[in-house]
Design a protein around this motif. Sequence first.
Motif, mmCIF file in Angstrom:
data_model
loop_
_atom_site.group_PDB
_atom_site.id
_atom_site.type_symbol
_atom_site.label_atom_id
_atom_site.label_comp_id
_atom_site.label_asym_id
_atom_site.label_seq_id
_atom_site.Cartn_x
_atom_site.Cartn_y
_atom_site.Cartn_z
ATOM 1 N N LYS A 1 4.361 -7.901 3.219
ATOM 2 C CA LYS A 1 4.516 -6.689 2.413
ATOM 3 C C LYS A 1 5.510 -5.771 3.101
ATOM 4 N N LEU A 2 6.427 -5.227 2.323
ATOM 5 C CA LEU A 2 7.392 -4.287 2.870
ATOM 6 C C LEU A 2 6.700 -2.997 3.296
ATOM 7 N N CYS A 3 7.147 -2.435 4.397
ATOM 8 C CA CYS A 3 6.604 -1.173 4.901
ATOM 9 C C CYS A 3 7.726 -0.146 4.991
ATOM 10 N N ILE A 4 7.367 1.127 4.836
ATOM 11 C CA ILE A 4 8.347 2.194 4.975
ATOM 12 C C ILE A 4 8.048 3.098 6.162
ATOM 13 N N HIS A 5 6.961 2.806 6.896
ATOM 14 C CA HIS A 5 6.580 3.640 8.038
ATOM 15 C C HIS A 5 5.795 2.774 9.023
ATOM 16 N N PRO A 6 6.012 2.967 10.333
ATOM 17 C CA PRO A 6 5.272 2.158 11.322
ATOM 18 C C PRO A 6 3.762 2.254 11.190
ATOM 19 N N ALA A 7 3.255 3.369 10.669
ATOM 20 C CA ALA A 7 1.808 3.526 10.524
ATOM 21 C C ALA A 7 1.210 2.538 9.532
ATOM 22 N N GLN A 8 2.041 1.927 8.699
ATOM 23 C CA GLN A 8 1.536 0.979 7.707
ATOM 24 C C GLN A 8 1.349 -0.428 8.261
ATOM 25 N N VAL A 9 1.951 -0.721 9.383
ATOM 26 C CA VAL A 9 2.028 -2.106 9.852
ATOM 27 C C VAL A 9 0.651 -2.689 10.162
ATOM 28 N N ALA A 10 -0.175 -1.939 10.877
ATOM 29 C CA ALA A 10 -1.482 -2.465 11.295
ATOM 30 C C ALA A 10 -2.357 -2.808 10.091
ATOM 31 N N ALA A 11 -2.370 -1.938 9.091
ATOM 32 C CA ALA A 11 -3.194 -2.191 7.905
ATOM 33 C C ALA A 11 -2.698 -3.403 7.132
ATOM 34 N N VAL A 12 -1.382 -3.573 7.055
ATOM 35 C CA VAL A 12 -0.824 -4.725 6.357
ATOM 36 C C VAL A 12 -1.162 -6.017 7.095
ATOM 37 N N HIS A 13 -1.013 -6.004 8.417
ATOM 38 C CA HIS A 13 -1.364 -7.193 9.206
ATOM 39 C C HIS A 13 -2.832 -7.555 9.023
ATOM 40 N N ALA A 14 -3.705 -6.541 9.065
ATOM 41 C CA ALA A 14 -5.141 -6.800 8.943
ATOM 42 C C ALA A 14 -5.487 -7.391 7.582
ATOM 43 N N ALA A 15 -4.850 -6.879 6.520
ATOM 44 C CA ALA A 15 -5.185 -7.334 5.170
ATOM 45 C C ALA A 15 -4.586 -8.690 4.843
ATOM 46 N N LEU A 16 -3.390 -8.963 5.351
ATOM 47 C CA LEU A 16 -2.715 -10.213 5.020
ATOM 48 C C LEU A 16 -3.072 -11.361 5.957
#
Length: 226
Positions: free
Chosen positions: A161-176
């Motif tokens: 999933k594309l991210c626009i802010h570093p704060a999004q990375v952890a949640a994306v990794h956890a969900a995917l």
Amino acid sequence: AALPAADRARLLLRINPPGTPWHADDLALVARLAAARAIAGVVLPKAESADQLARLAEAAGPEAVLVPLIESAAGLAALDAIAAAPQVLRLAFGHLDFQADLGMACDAQEAELVPVRLALVLASRRADLAAPIDGIATDWRDTERLTAEAVRARRGGFGAKLCIHPAQVAAVHAALGPGAEELDWARRVVEAVAQAGGGVVNLDGRMVDAPVVRLAQRLLALDAQA
């Protein structure tokens, strides 16, 4: 130039789309950066034809990877040709621009985009590409919606999933990424098949055949690349 070589090998440059006044200059910049081994590849917005990707590949050189963003009806119509173009690493979905191109006004569920997302997953599979990349979550502070979108992406066959802010990375990794229970199951599947010497085996009262083994192997591969 100040980035370590390992970081440059992970860097993708998003350029301006074909048809804009800046695209030709961007292609020249891509050629210079690729020659200096300063980037690993290029993200192409508004990708709508294999010819566009061929021109980009010529500028970027044979070692560069390409990530076309599907953001229009024309891009969707050319999906198989785009996916099969040389050097394409995986497809990405620009769902906001896609909605704008078609005059759509989706709510948070984006039910209208389900067939479009499935088309990207199917085209990726036909071209033997990695699972496609889903679009951004615009509010980087809304972790709950980001997680819901990433979970939906994984259910639908997307792998990133594309991210626009570093704060999004952890949640994306956890969900995917696969969870602990999934990984435990996957390891037991692979071990059971190995002990049986291949073929169909029984695990926890359920049949384990080739498609189940492939799923287990995919989960373990996802965990290994995290």
